[in-house]
Design a protein around this motif. Structure first.
Motif, PDB file in Angstrom:
ATOM      1  N   ARG A   1     -15.722  -1.739  -5.390  1.00  0.00           N
ATOM      2  CA  ARG A   1     -15.167  -1.116  -4.287  1.00  0.00           C
ATOM      3  C   ARG A   1     -15.557  -1.516  -2.929  1.00  0.00           C
ATOM      4  O   ARG A   1     -16.850  -1.873  -2.884  1.00  0.00           O
TER       5      ARG A   1
ATOM      6  N   GLN B   1      -0.732   5.121 -13.420  1.00  0.00           N
ATOM      7  CA  GLN B   1      -1.390   6.550 -13.379  1.00  0.00           C
ATOM      8  C   GLN B   1       0.019   7.339 -13.803  1.00  0.00           C
ATOM      9  O   GLN B   1      -0.250   8.569 -13.930  1.00  0.00           O
TER      10      GLN B   1
ATOM     11  N   GLY C   1      -5.419   6.348  -5.360  1.00  0.00           N
ATOM     12  CA  GLY C   1      -6.049   5.140  -5.546  1.00  0.00           C
ATOM     13  C   GLY C   1      -7.666   4.827  -5.563  1.00  0.00           C
ATOM     14  O   GLY C   1      -8.195   4.803  -6.533  1.00  0.00           O
TER      15      GLY C   1
ATOM     16  N   LYS D   1     -14.964   5.197  -4.121  1.00  0.00           N
ATOM     17  CA  LYS D   1     -14.446   6.587  -4.711  1.00  0.00           C
ATOM     18  C   LYS D   1     -14.824   7.802  -3.744  1.00  0.00           C
ATOM     19  O   LYS D   1     -14.096   8.681  -3.797  1.00  0.00           O
TER      20      LYS D   1
ATOM     21  N   SER E   1      -0.788   3.177  -4.325  1.00  0.00           N
ATOM     22  CA  SER E   1      -2.210   3.110  -4.674  1.00  0.00           C
ATOM     23  C   SER E   1      -2.567   1.690  -5.017  1.00  0.00           C
ATOM     24  O   SER E   1      -3.955   1.568  -4.956  1.00  0.00           O
ATOM     25  N   ASP E   2      -1.617   0.954  -4.996  1.00  0.00           N
ATOM     26  CA  ASP E   2      -1.941  -0.503  -5.319  1.00  0.00           C
ATOM     27  C   ASP E   2      -3.164  -1.074  -4.088  1.00  0.00           C
ATOM     28  O   ASP E   2      -3.983  -1.842  -4.459  1.00  0.00           O
TER      29      ASP E   2
ATOM     30  N   GLY F   1      -8.981   4.013  -9.114  1.00  0.00           N
ATOM     31  CA  GLY F   1      -9.283   2.857  -9.133  1.00  0.00           C
ATOM     32  C   GLY F   1      -8.136   1.966 -10.064  1.00  0.00           C
ATOM     33  O   GLY F   1      -8.516   1.076 -10.585  1.00  0.00           O
TER      34      GLY F   1
ATOM     35  N   GLN G   1      -0.492   2.306  -9.087  1.00  0.00           N
ATOM     36  CA  GLN G   1       0.203   3.538  -8.919  1.00  0.00           C
ATOM     37  C   GLN G   1       0.898   3.665 -10.320  1.00  0.00           C
ATOM     38  O   GLN G   1       0.988   4.690 -10.990  1.00  0.00           O
TER      39      GLN G   1
ATOM     40  N   ARG H   1      -7.051   1.144  -4.324  1.00  0.00           N
ATOM     41  CA  ARG H   1      -7.752   1.256  -5.270  1.00  0.00           C
ATOM     42  C   ARG H   1      -8.929   0.677  -5.185  1.00  0.00           C
ATOM     43  O   ARG H   1      -9.803   0.968  -6.094  1.00  0.00           O
TER      44      ARG H   1
ATOM     45  N   TYR I   1      -9.039  -1.523 -14.474  1.00  0.00           N
ATOM     46  CA  TYR I   1      -9.742  -0.471 -13.538  1.00  0.00           C
ATOM     47  C   TYR I   1     -10.965  -1.095 -12.871  1.00  0.00           C
ATOM     48  O   TYR I   1     -11.512  -2.164 -13.293  1.00  0.00           O
TER      49      TYR I   1
END
Length: 469
Positions: free
Chosen positions: A17, A86, A76, A221, A213-214, A80, A83, A217, A11
């Motif tokens: 981020r 998930q 993503g 958020k 999503s890689d 966080g 892909q 991420r 995560y």
């Protein structure tokens, strides 16, 4: 951020981020604007369909596949996580291995094809030998993947500017080298090559879904679903459709026995002498970065597989080791098989696309309609946790959706009765998506989401202050 990315499949905390949502546009524009995309646009023209109808099929197919891919990208920033991780809530801690192994084979296979295409391009440009070219090309690509997420984003942004420039010159120049009015005459509509082209373009764009999503991420958020969808969709759609249409035009106007790369060079040189080299070199650089993306995604998928089977110490060391494992596999495959076998393997990889259609339907339905983005991050890393080892709802939905597609298959080994009746056109995607989604929604009607949410609140209460693993 460190020079070399320190995280792998774990995560990404909110404090780490970074980036801007518009950065998704160049990642997926450049991800599509390269030589491997070119040939996809020439399929129907090579089968005798007119440029006009081929272009419509390309645009429609790209739109369908990119919509699904862009919805995956919105997951993503919210979760966080990469892909593939998930998929555990839908299929279970071990059940998710079903799609992960297929994804891993796909990554390695496509990179073997990319490496061979790169060697063929440099042979066309400078006469370089196949073996050493494959190795050097792959080392450059894997070096980018080792440094990781930030360098991939940076490289894609700079290459996007270059590709925008050369594609604009090519598009404008195309009006001056042929009679487009004659070339764009609709001609006879032929359903079979039209459908083949439409779903080839759709499947090509959908293939990004397994790792989209890689590359989102690490975004904050609070990035909205609309924003991440918008920038991903238009980046991938413009890059993919534009490059495919270049392939459609080049093959329609400058068809040659030497293949699509030679047609691209000849059509570019017709615009002005030497532009063919510029076009090939720029597209070749895009081939390097997409190979890096494939290596990066493959390493995360391999780590996900290993993490399901045994305890893995996550981090940069594990990511680099997995990178060189998939690097060795892809290079070995590219070096030991002949061009004809690689062509057959490309067809095999197309068959693997059937396996991702039920997955994408189940994953998206679960995220947007069943659990509505409410997941426990910690539970995804627990073998006997909230989501269990095997989730029968996802596995049954997958099996039913896949079975429903079989009569519509068209492959070198098997053509289903419906595909035969349609003139050997493959529309299985239009069947697999709604069937898988519908069955999953039906099976989840008695899922106790309230109890699940209560457990999530307890499991993830210290998510930002205590390590997930």
């Amino acid at each position: 951020m460190a020079l070399v990315e320190t995280r792998s499949i774990d995560y990404v905390p909110l404090r780490e981020r970074h980036g801007k949502v518009w950065h998704l546009w160049p990642v997926w524009f450049t991800g599509d604007a390269h030589l491997a995309t070119l040939a996809t646009g020439a399929i129907s023209v090579a089968a005798g369909l007119s440029l006009f109808w081929s272009a419509i099929a390309v645009l429609g197919g790209c739109a369908l596949g990119t919509v699904l891919m862009a919805f995956h990208c919105t997951q993503g920033p919210h979760l966080g996580l990469p892909q593939m991780i998930q998929s555990r809530p839908q299929f279970g801690y071990l059940g998710a291995l079903l799609v992960w192994v297929v994804a891993l084979v796909t990554y390695i296979g496509f990179n073997a094809l990319n490496q061979t295409l790169a060697a063929d391009t440099l042979k066309e440009l400078a006469g370089f030998p196949h073996g050493p070219t494959v190795i050097v090309f792959s080392l450059v690509a894997v070096a980018v993947a080792v440094i990781g997420y930030d360098l991939i984003h940076l490289a894609q942004r700079w290459l996007a500017y270059a590709m925008l420039a050369v594609l604009a010159v090519y598009t404008v120049g195309a009006f001056g080298i042929v009679d487009l009015g004659k070339l764009l005459a609709p001609g006879e509509f032929r359903a079979t090559p039209f459908l083949v082209q439409f779903f080839a373009a759709a499947a090509y764009q959908l293939s990004w879904s397994i790792y989209v999503s890689d590359y989102s991420r690490y975004l904050p958020k609070d990035v909205g679903i609309r924003e991440s969808f918008f920038w991903t969709f238009w980046g991938a759609f413009v890059g993919g459709a534009w490059m495919m249409l270049v392939g459609t035009f080049a093959y329609a106007a400058f068809a040659t026995p030497d293949g699509i790369i030679a047609a691209l060079r000849d059509s570019s040189d017709a615009i002005f002498p030497g532009f063919g080299v510029v076009m090939l070199v720029t597209s070749f650089l895009g081939l390097i970065t997409i190979t890096s993306l494939n290596f990066y995604g493959a390493s995360l998928t391999l780590l996900s597989v290993m993490d399901s089977l045994t305890s893995v110490q996550l981090g940069v060391k594990a990511r680099v080791l997995s990178l060189f494992t998939v690097f060795t596999a892809a290079v070995s495959l590219s070096l030991v098989v002949s061009g004809n076998v690689l062509h057959g393997f490309e067809a095999f990889l197309g068959v693997l696309g059937y396996l991702f259609t039920p997955w994408t339907a189940i994953n998206l339905v679960d995220f947007f309609f069943v659990r509505k983005g409410r997941y426990s991050i910690r539970a995804m890393f627990m073998a006997d946790g909230l989501y269990g080892k095997w989730n029968w709802r996802g596995l049954v939905s997958y099996a039913v959706g896949f079975a429903a597609m079989i009569p519509f298959f068209k492959t070198g080994l098997y053509t289903g009765p419906v595909a035969t009746a349609l003139g050997r056109a493959d529309i299985s995607m239009l069947v697999g998506l709604p069937v898988s989604a519908g069955v999953y929604l039906y099976l989840c009607r008695n899922l106790n989401l309230q109890a699940e949410q209560e457990q999530i609140a307890v499991l993830d209460r210290n998510l930002e202050t205590e390590p997930v693993r």
